[in-house]
Design a protein around this motif. Structure first.
Motif, PDB file in Angstrom:
ATOM      1  N   HIS A 126     -11.971  15.780  -8.609  1.00  0.00           N
ATOM      2  CA  HIS A 126     -10.403  15.380  -8.885  1.00  0.00           C
ATOM      3  C   HIS A 126      -9.537  15.713  -8.291  1.00  0.00           C
ATOM      4  O   HIS A 126      -9.383  17.149  -7.955  1.00  0.00           O
ATOM      5  N   ILE A 127      -8.814  14.617  -7.454  1.00  0.00           N
ATOM      6  CA  ILE A 127      -7.530  14.951  -6.418  1.00  0.00           C
ATOM      7  C   ILE A 127      -6.420  14.136  -7.300  1.00  0.00           C
ATOM      8  O   ILE A 127      -6.660  13.044  -7.724  1.00  0.00           O
ATOM      9  N   GLY A 176       2.996  17.065  -5.121  1.00  0.00           N
ATOM     10  CA  GLY A 176       2.139  17.961  -3.684  1.00  0.00           C
ATOM     11  C   GLY A 176       0.273  17.740  -3.533  1.00  0.00           C
ATOM     12  O   GLY A 176       0.401  16.672  -4.559  1.00  0.00           O
ATOM     13  N   LEU A 177      -0.309  18.067  -3.209  1.00  0.00           N
ATOM     14  CA  LEU A 177      -1.626  17.391  -3.642  1.00  0.00           C
ATOM     15  C   LEU A 177      -1.908  18.381  -4.707  1.00  0.00           C
ATOM     16  O   LEU A 177      -2.071  19.440  -3.967  1.00  0.00           O
ATOM     17  N   HIS A 178      -3.373  18.307  -5.487  1.00  0.00           N
ATOM     18  CA  HIS A 178      -3.450  19.282  -6.602  1.00  0.00           C
ATOM     19  C   HIS A 178      -5.125  18.283  -6.365  1.00  0.00           C
ATOM     20  O   HIS A 178      -5.638  17.491  -6.340  1.00  0.00           O
ATOM     21  N   VAL A 179      -6.329  19.629  -5.636  1.00  0.00           N
ATOM     22  CA  VAL A 179      -8.260  18.958  -5.480  1.00  0.00           C
ATOM     23  C   VAL A 179      -8.475  19.741  -6.605  1.00  0.00           C
ATOM     24  O   VAL A 179      -8.513  21.222  -7.212  1.00  0.00           O
ATOM     25  N   PHE A 180      -9.238  20.177  -7.410  1.00  0.00           N
ATOM     26  CA  PHE A 180     -10.229  20.089  -8.396  1.00  0.00           C
ATOM     27  C   PHE A 180     -11.347  20.215  -8.174  1.00  0.00           C
ATOM     28  O   PHE A 180     -11.933  18.583  -8.642  1.00  0.00           O
ATOM     29  N   SER A 223     -12.639  25.806  -9.571  1.00  0.00           N
ATOM     30  CA  SER A 223     -12.189  25.725  -8.793  1.00  0.00           C
ATOM     31  C   SER A 223     -10.608  24.822  -8.664  1.00  0.00           C
ATOM     32  O   SER A 223     -10.700  23.908  -9.061  1.00  0.00           O
ATOM     33  N   GLN A 224      -9.710  24.948  -8.196  1.00  0.00           N
ATOM     34  CA  GLN A 224      -8.698  24.168  -7.508  1.00  0.00           C
ATOM     35  C   GLN A 224      -7.865  25.008  -6.021  1.00  0.00           C
ATOM     36  O   GLN A 224      -8.248  25.782  -6.272  1.00  0.00           O
ATOM     37  N   PHE A 225      -7.683  23.756  -5.635  1.00  0.00           N
ATOM     38  CA  PHE A 225      -6.602  24.375  -4.465  1.00  0.00           C
ATOM     39  C   PHE A 225      -5.180  23.303  -4.497  1.00  0.00           C
ATOM     40  O   PHE A 225      -5.563  22.217  -5.241  1.00  0.00           O
ATOM     41  N   HIS A 226      -4.186  23.740  -4.380  1.00  0.00           N
ATOM     42  CA  HIS A 226      -2.554  23.301  -4.147  1.00  0.00           C
ATOM     43  C   HIS A 226      -1.972  22.986  -2.254  1.00  0.00           C
ATOM     44  O   HIS A 226      -2.196  23.974  -2.322  1.00  0.00           O
TER      45      HIS A 226
END
Length: 533
Positions: A62-63, A84-88, A138-141
């Protein structure tokens, strides 16, 4: 590909049937003042090879991207994430690394992403309840002001050079307020959704929506407006629906559904501002200011329990001391208008400089205090209700000026309320999940969003939902002279450490030697005394 286009009008701009015309080939709309959500669904066979090679390794991906500019989030699209950009991500196999994911993200969004691999760059979200939580593994931003790279990627990979309609639709992403990309291994479908709070031209939507001979399998269009709901946990919309090239007339509709995300009532719509009071130094304080008259509890069911929360998304160069915020000291909490730290995840090392931190940053969920008295709009409410969160900056790399400027996205602020037992939230056709903070609550929790309002706040640059902080760093010149200066400082530091180590050893040696010499003398004296006797 399947398309679903939904227009949502407010009560102040009622729908006029003369603004639309459905023909055999298209739906024509003229000067339609409405928010718009467009959703496109693709099958595996419609995706570029490099994309589905990554997706087939994901159980869920999920972005979420949100603009730095403020926008009006109307029901049923009232949920928010920080800019911003969130990646799950939830991979299919945890023991198999997804080596291609980060290179693909850099190619699609930006080469500047602090992403090496999910194993080293992503963080593991906090799980407050193993029974109810529904977060990704996990996630990223990353702060990402524009989706220009995504537009280029779509134009090159999904559009033919001669297909002007496809090229123009890709360009329209640049004006979107938020964009969602979703994939799950059950449906094997990739969905891209975009939301526009208003027409980019500012005079309403005027266009001809067609079903292409090649490409779209189905084009559904809804011309809807919000209606007063019967139950507090529900949303109701009414208007007209049509399937292009299948229906001869617009079909009237009226339906309601339970929803997790709700806007606050228009008359009591709450807003907040964010700032970093000066001087910031290396220990800035994030301040959330909310008008006291806008802090009345939301219109949740009478038996619901509500609490105000804020969710922070912090890049790696700024962090919170979880030991400080997890305190139960009532004086500390009251001085900052905080209740407690509910969840923390990501990089929270108190000592590491930014250049050795491998992961993107950290997240914080805080329950915040509210006033005992809520004045009305007509009353003199005095000062805003200020919530302060102490933060810390990491040491950054040197610069010629002795300063660096870093950006911090605004947090989201929302009420979380319990829903009645038995309320099902899975029937919402517009539901937006996997936002990072929503999965930290139970599945029947209702959220009421406060609106960020930078136009009235003390922001560095008005009109952005991002704050900028000037950070003092070691002054150092660029180029060969700067490299020589860095080597000199490095060698000097090593020399000082070695000198200090040698000095300590020398002092210890003197102590040992003096102790040994003194002991030998005393032993000899004792032996001589025994001989004399």
């Amino acid at each position: 590909m399947k398309r679903r286009i939904t227009f949502i009008q407010g009560s102040e701009a009622p729908f006029d049937p003369s603004q639309s015309q459905l023909t055999k080939d298209a739906l024509l709309i003229r000067a339609l003042d409405a928010a718009r959500e467009e959703r496109a669904t693709f099958g595996f066979n419609e995706l570029p090879s490099e994309l589905w090679q990554v997706l087939k390794q994901c159980h869920e991906l999920h972005i979420r991207w949100a603009s730095e500019k403020p926008y009006n989030a109307v029901a049923p699209f009232s949920s928010r994430v920080s800019p911003g950009l969130h990646v799950f991500l939830t991979p299919i196999a945890t023991d198999q690394p997804l080596a291609r994911l980060c290179p693909l993200l850099k190619k699609i969004f930006s080469d500047d992403l602090k992403c090496t691999s999910p194993e080293t760059s992503f963080t593991v979200p906090a799980i407050l309840s193993e029974r109810f939580a529904s977060t990704s593994s996990s996630q990223f931003h990353s702060l990402l002001p524009s989706l220009s790279n995504l537009v280029t990627y779509i134009q090159q990979k999904a559009c033919r050079a001669s297909d002007a309609e496809c090229q123009n639709r890709a360009v329209s992403i640049l004006s979107a307020d938020y964009v969602d990309i979703d994939y799950d291994s059950i449906s094997h479908a990739l969905t891209i959704s975009g939301y526009w709070s208003k027409s980019p031209q500012g005079d309403g939507w005027t266009e001809e929506i067609k079903k292409r001979e090649l490409g779209a399998d189905k084009v559904e269009v809804g011309l809807l407006s919000s209606e007063p709901a019967t139950e507090p946990e529900e949303l109701k919309v009414g208007g007209f629906l049509a399937v292009v090239r299948e229906n001869d007339n617009l079909k009237p509709t009226l339906f309601s559904f339970p929803s997790r995300h709700h806007p606050l009532p228009h008359d009591d719509k709450s807003s907040y501002t964010v700032s970093f009071p000066s001087p910031t130094g290396l220990h800035p304080t994030l301040q959330i200011s909310i008008p006291r008259s806008s802090l009345k509890p939301p219109p949740a069911p009478s038996d619901a329990t509500c609490a105000l929360h804020t969710y922070l998304t912090l890049p790696s160069y700024i962090f919170a001391d979880k030991y400080q915020l997890s305190t139960t000291d009532p004086l500390f909490l009251k001085s900052h208008n905080l209740v407690s730290l509910r969840a923390v995840s990501g990089e929270t090392d108190l000592e590491a400089p930014d250049w050795v931190v491998p992961r993107w940053g950290s997240n914080l969920l805080l329950e915040v205090a509210t006033p005992d008295h809520y004045p009305t709009q007509s009353e003199d409410s005095g000062k805003d209700w200020d919530i302060t969160i102490p933060l810390h900056l990491r040491y950054l790399r040197p610069s010629p000026s002795g300063n660096r400027t870093v950006s911090v996205p605004w947090p989201v602020v929302f009420w979380a309320c319990t829903a009645e037992q038995g309320t099902k939230m899975g029937t919402n056709p517009f539901d937006r999940v996997n936002l990072g903070w929503d999965g930290l609550f139970g599945p029947r929790t209702m959220f009421y969003q406060l609106d960020p309002s930078p136009s009235s706040g003390n922001t560095t640059e008005r009109g952005r939902l991002v704050e900028e902080i000037t950070v003092p760093v070691l002054p150092m010149k660029d180029g060969e002279e700067g490299a020589s200066q860095a080597r000199t400082i490095e060698f000097g530091t090593v020399a000082v450490i070695v000198f200090g180590f040698v000095w300590v050893l020398w002092k210890l040696g003197l102590v040992v030697w003096s102790s040994g010499t003194g002991g030998s003398k005393r032993a000899a004296e004792k032996r001589n005394e025994k001989k004399d006797k």
